[in-house]
Write an enzyme that holds these catalytic residues in place. Structure first.
Site, PDB file in Angstrom:
ATOM      1  N   GLU A  23      19.104 -11.428  -4.342  1.00 62.16           N
ATOM      2  CA  GLU A  23      18.150  -9.700  -3.595  1.00 62.16           C
ATOM      3  C   GLU A  23      18.238  -9.218  -5.624  1.00 62.16           C
ATOM      4  O   GLU A  23      17.796  -8.896  -5.782  1.00 62.16           O
ATOM      5  CB  GLU A  23      19.085  -8.717  -2.806  1.00 62.16           C
ATOM      6  CG  GLU A  23      19.796  -9.226  -1.615  1.00 62.16           C
ATOM      7  CD  GLU A  23      18.298  -9.346  -0.813  1.00 62.16           C
ATOM      8  OE1 GLU A  23      17.331  -9.027  -0.859  1.00 62.16           O
ATOM      9  OE2 GLU A  23      18.348  -9.735   0.136  1.00 62.16           O
ATOM     10  N   ARG A  61      14.769  -9.338  -6.809  1.00 61.14           N
ATOM     11  CA  ARG A  61      14.256  -7.520  -7.057  1.00 61.14           C
ATOM     12  C   ARG A  61      14.423  -6.429  -8.085  1.00 61.14           C
ATOM     13  O   ARG A  61      13.695  -5.985  -8.795  1.00 61.14           O
ATOM     14  CB  ARG A  61      15.380  -6.846  -6.191  1.00 61.14           C
ATOM     15  CG  ARG A  61      15.405  -7.288  -4.020  1.00 61.14           C
ATOM     16  CD  ARG A  61      15.474  -6.645  -3.636  1.00 61.14           C
ATOM     17  NE  ARG A  61      16.212  -6.563  -2.151  1.00 61.14           N
ATOM     18  CZ  ARG A  61      15.776  -5.821  -1.279  1.00 61.14           C
ATOM     19  NH1 ARG A  61      15.840  -4.660  -0.963  1.00 61.14           N
ATOM     20  NH2 ARG A  61      16.595  -6.917  -0.175  1.00 61.14           N
ATOM     21  N   ASP A  89      13.180 -19.193   5.174  1.00 67.19           N
ATOM     22  CA  ASP A  89      12.448 -18.529   4.950  1.00 67.19           C
ATOM     23  C   ASP A  89      11.267 -18.868   3.747  1.00 67.19           C
ATOM     24  O   ASP A  89      10.559 -19.461   2.669  1.00 67.19           O
ATOM     25  CB  ASP A  89      12.062 -17.056   5.174  1.00 67.19           C
ATOM     26  CG  ASP A  89      12.806 -16.385   4.250  1.00 67.19           C
ATOM     27  OD1 ASP A  89      13.645 -16.573   4.172  1.00 67.19           O
ATOM     28  OD2 ASP A  89      12.764 -15.305   5.207  1.00 67.19           O
ATOM     29  N   GLU A 136       5.976  -9.381   5.946  1.00 66.62           N
ATOM     30  CA  GLU A 136       5.821 -10.309   5.162  1.00 66.62           C
ATOM     31  C   GLU A 136       3.922 -10.440   6.177  1.00 66.62           C
ATOM     32  O   GLU A 136       3.093 -10.989   6.171  1.00 66.62           O
ATOM     33  CB  GLU A 136       6.356 -11.237   6.323  1.00 66.62           C
ATOM     34  CG  GLU A 136       7.284 -11.338   5.567  1.00 66.62           C
ATOM     35  CD  GLU A 136       8.867 -10.714   5.302  1.00 66.62           C
ATOM     36  OE1 GLU A 136       8.451  -9.364   6.145  1.00 66.62           O
ATOM     37  OE2 GLU A 136      10.084 -11.016   5.070  1.00 66.62           O
ATOM     38  N   THR A 178       9.114 -13.761  -3.932  1.00 67.13           N
ATOM     39  CA  THR A 178       9.388 -13.330  -2.433  1.00 67.13           C
ATOM     40  C   THR A 178       9.498 -12.034  -2.722  1.00 67.13           C
ATOM     41  O   THR A 178       9.833 -11.731  -1.673  1.00 67.13           O
ATOM     42  CB  THR A 178      10.700 -14.524  -2.217  1.00 67.13           C
ATOM     43  OG1 THR A 178      10.194 -14.275  -0.600  1.00 67.13           O
ATOM     44  CG2 THR A 178      10.949 -13.870  -2.436  1.00 67.13           C
TER      45      THR A 178
HETATM   46  C1  DMJ Z   1      12.625  -9.350   0.341  1.00 68.19           C
HETATM   47  O1  DMJ Z   1      13.304  -8.504   0.459  1.00 68.19           O
HETATM   48  C2  DMJ Z   1      11.872 -10.385   0.312  1.00 68.19           C
HETATM   49  O2  DMJ Z   1      10.674 -10.671   0.806  1.00 68.19           O
HETATM   50  C3  DMJ Z   1      12.345 -11.514   1.317  1.00 68.19           C
HETATM   51  O3  DMJ Z   1      12.055 -12.835   0.716  1.00 68.19           O
HETATM   52  C4  DMJ Z   1      12.340 -11.427   2.164  1.00 68.19           C
HETATM   53  N1  DMJ Z   1      13.486  -9.948   2.816  1.00 68.19           N
HETATM   54  C5  DMJ Z   1      12.977  -9.301   1.767  1.00 68.19           C
HETATM   55  C6  DMJ Z   1      11.491  -8.482   3.001  1.00 68.19           C
HETATM   56  O4  DMJ Z   1      10.798  -8.726   4.558  1.00 68.19           O
END
Ligand code: DMJ
Length: 651
Positions: A280, A284, A415, A550, A639
């Protein structure tokens, strides 16, 4: 508005018949207390004893969390090196990347002088009044099942106290004409002549509204709690602020950006005695800082990126080179979660874009090479236990082997592994063959094992496989897949990937459209019966919506690659549903507990940082006509929607 939360009390009245006057003698007090105790009913005594027993249990459970230092510090700096010191005495974890040996490719350091953010863009040519949402089906309640029981319980409590004004939408945000007042709303949604709504401007307005709440009630903290007008901490690093930096820049919100930059310059310190999650924090914070550096050229963000990147490195010092999930960035100590030595595959295999870029920018191989993120990919590449390119969900940090084998999903815990296979290949100039190989094999694995079509409406979806058994369950998280497949096809992968993307995109849209609020549940189950009326079913534990990105992320890719207006229309519908059911009047947006009930969607009082980093950014880019605004020929999104440059090919 929201009623103040109700509190449940148990009133214990201790009668005081004997006390004739004030006497504070110890002996008297002892006798008096005993007498009072004896006067209590059995129920009252049991309640008091129960209360103290609970206190004791809580104390025992909490004790290890509050003690310092951790007793299970497996790697990093030896405990003795740090023991007994408080946060202010801690030394920086690792040697900082040495300034001066860091020729930063392409960008000139520009100190405090920032280049201009993108100018306001010309209005969208294709504006239209908001499409009316249709086809909502009636609420069907399902039986309560497995996960989130505690949260469900809390939600029920809240829901029964605060009647959420589900149909409420602030005057200033309404895009349809007001029925009765006849007055022009203040600060009306951005409109063009002819009453058409300017979609990118409407998203910017939504961002400003979200930011207003964060600024007022959560400034410098991790997440806004918009209903209670407070904040929540996760790592205590200003998560929302950092995650939102590049969105502000892209939207041209200069004032907001400057104020946030000042906070980063003066307040943000990673020299903190705090455990953070490697994945995370990487996607982020490191991702957000790197992309903001690229967009602005401001060296402040690169310096901060180096700082946090270095502090995360102890995570890679494991017997297997598969990183631990958690790191104390002040102590330089990494560890797995308390209950296991496993990390999830998505966590260890979706940090590569960021660390690779950090190595490139700093010319310091430590983040990428032998010990770090490239090694993880190599290990995963050759592991046993895959099924047609699909990976199990866990990997052990000691043995480096997959664990809990036999379960395959493109949802939670796996994912972004698939997403990063493709994106690393693109980032590196399409040279790393193993990544491409693994990605292509995985797509075939999805087609062979996880893909089904509903018989009644022909919706293609991606289910899950558990020890050979197919489960028609699809997380909203899987809706990154249409966008990723489309990105692959755009980069020369088989055209049938684009066909599959188109089908899955429709399904992800239907996950919103078929809900009464127009918002997708966290998890959908698809009905495989031939004559079912409803395609998308939702279990009661899965009815929440966390403002996730998403689907709008994939809509952005689909529109960029096809120019098909319907993807914008779908995005606009979804955006309006967010406004209708999740917007909090005093500022911010909230996740909700029930997408099936528009009159009471049960606000959860939390605005996730990815709503600003991803959901609103992708919506803005979807509606923007400027294809060069974060061109997909130049950038690859991590992501968490932070754009990182595609590396220039060698001369
Ligand atoms: C985000 O932190 C990122 O997109 C991660 O890959 C999946 N979860 C959240 C959004 O849903």
């Amino acid at each position: 508005m929201y009623a103040p939360s109700r509190k449940d009390f148990i009133l214990l009245t201790l009668s005081d018949e004997d006390s004739g006057g004030y006497n504070n003698g110890k002996q008297w007090r002892r006798q008096s207390c005993w007498r009072k105790w004896k006067q209590l009913s059995r129920l009252q005594r049991s309640l008091i004893l129960f209360f103290f027993a609970m206190l004791l249990i809580c104390g025992i459970v909490m004790y290890p969390k509050v003690t310092w230092p951790r007793s299970d510090s497996p790697v990093g700096v030896a405990k003795d090196d740090w023991g007994g010191r408080d946060e202010h005495e801690l030394k920086p974890v690792l040697t900082r990347v040495v300034p001066g040996v860091l020729p930063v490719p392409q960008k000139q350091d520009q100190g405090q002088t920032l280049p201009e953010p993108p100018a306001e863009r010309k209005p969208h040519p294709n504006k239209q009044s908001s499409p009316v949402l249709q086809g909502r089906q009636q609420n069907v309640s399902g039986g309560q099942s497995r996960q989130d029981r505690q949260e469900e319980h809390e939600l029920k409590l809240k829901g029964s106290q605060n009647r959420w004004r589900g149909a409420m939408i602030e005057m200033e945000q309404m895009t349809e004409p007001q029925p009765s007042t006849g007055q022009k709303p203040r600060d009306a949604a951005p409109q063009q002549p002819g009453g058409l709504v300017d979609w990118p401007e409407a998203v910017k307005e939504a961002f400003r509204h979200a930011w207003k709440g964060y600024r007022e009630f959560a400034w410098g903290h991790d997440e806004l709690k918009p209903i209670s007008k407070s904040y929540g901490e996760w790592f205590g690093l200003g998560l929302t602020l950092i995650d939102a930096l590049d969105t502000m820049w892209i939207m041209g919100l200069k004032e907001e950006f400057e104020e946030a930059r000042k906070w980063v310059a003066t307040e943000l310190s990673f020299f903190r005695n705090v455990d953070v999650n490697l994945f995370e924090t990487t996607i982020r914070i490191l991702g957000g800082l790197l992309s903001t550096y690229h967009l602005t050229g401001d060296s402040l963000f690169l310096d901060k990126a180096k700082d946090i990147g270095s502090r995360l490195m102890p995570a890679f010092s494991t017997p297997s080179k598969i990183p631990y999930s958690d790191v104390n960035i002040g102590k330089g100590v990494a560890h797995p979660p308390r209950w296991t030595s496993d990390s999830t595959v998505a966590e260890v295999a979706s940090i590569q874009l960021e660390f690779r870029e950090l190595s490139r920018l700093t010319q310091d191989p430590q983040y990428q090479a032998s010990k770090a993120v490239d090694e993880v990919m190599k290990i995963v590449h050759r592991l046993d236990g895959k099924h047609d390119g699909l990976v199990p969900l866990f990997i052990n940090t000691n043995s480096g082997q997959f664990t809990h084998r036999g379960v395959f999903t493109l949802g939670a815990r796996a994912d972004s592994y698939y997403e990063y296979l493709l994106k690393q290949w693109i980032q590196g100039g399409k040279k790393e063959k193993e990544l491409l190989e693994d990605y292509l094999q995985a797509v075939e694995g999805v087609k062979k094992n996880l893909l089904r079509k509903t018989l009644s409406h022909g919706l293609t979806f991606v289910g899950e496989l558990s020890h050979g058994r197919f489960n028609p369950k699809m997380d909203h998280l899987v809706c990154f897949l249409p966008g990723t497949l489309a990105l692959g096809a755009y980069n020369g992968l088989p055209p049938n990937h684009m066909e599959l993307a188109t089908q899955l995109m429709e399904t992800c849209y239907q996950m919103y459209k078929q809900m009464e609020t127009g918002l997708s549940p966290e998890i959908a189950h698809f009905n495989l019966q031939p004559h079912s009326v409803r395609n998308v079913e939702v279990k009661s534990a899965d009815r929440h919506n966390l403002l996730r990105p998403e689907t709008v992320e994939s809509l952005f890719y689909m529109y960029r690659f096809t120019g098909d207006q319907r993807y914008r229309d779908w995005g606009w519908e979804i955006f309006q549903s967010f406004n209708k059911h999740t917007r909090v009047p005093s500022g911010g947006y909230t996740s909700i507990g029930n997408v099936r009930d528009p009159t009471n969607p049960s606000p959860r009082d939390k605005m996730e940082s990815f709503f600003l980093a991803e959901t609103l950014k992708y919506l803005y880019l979807l509606f923007s006509d400027d294809q060069e605004l974060i061109s997909l020929d130049k950038y690859v999104f991590n992501t968490e929607a932070h754009p990182l440059p595609i590396w220039p090919s060698d001369p």
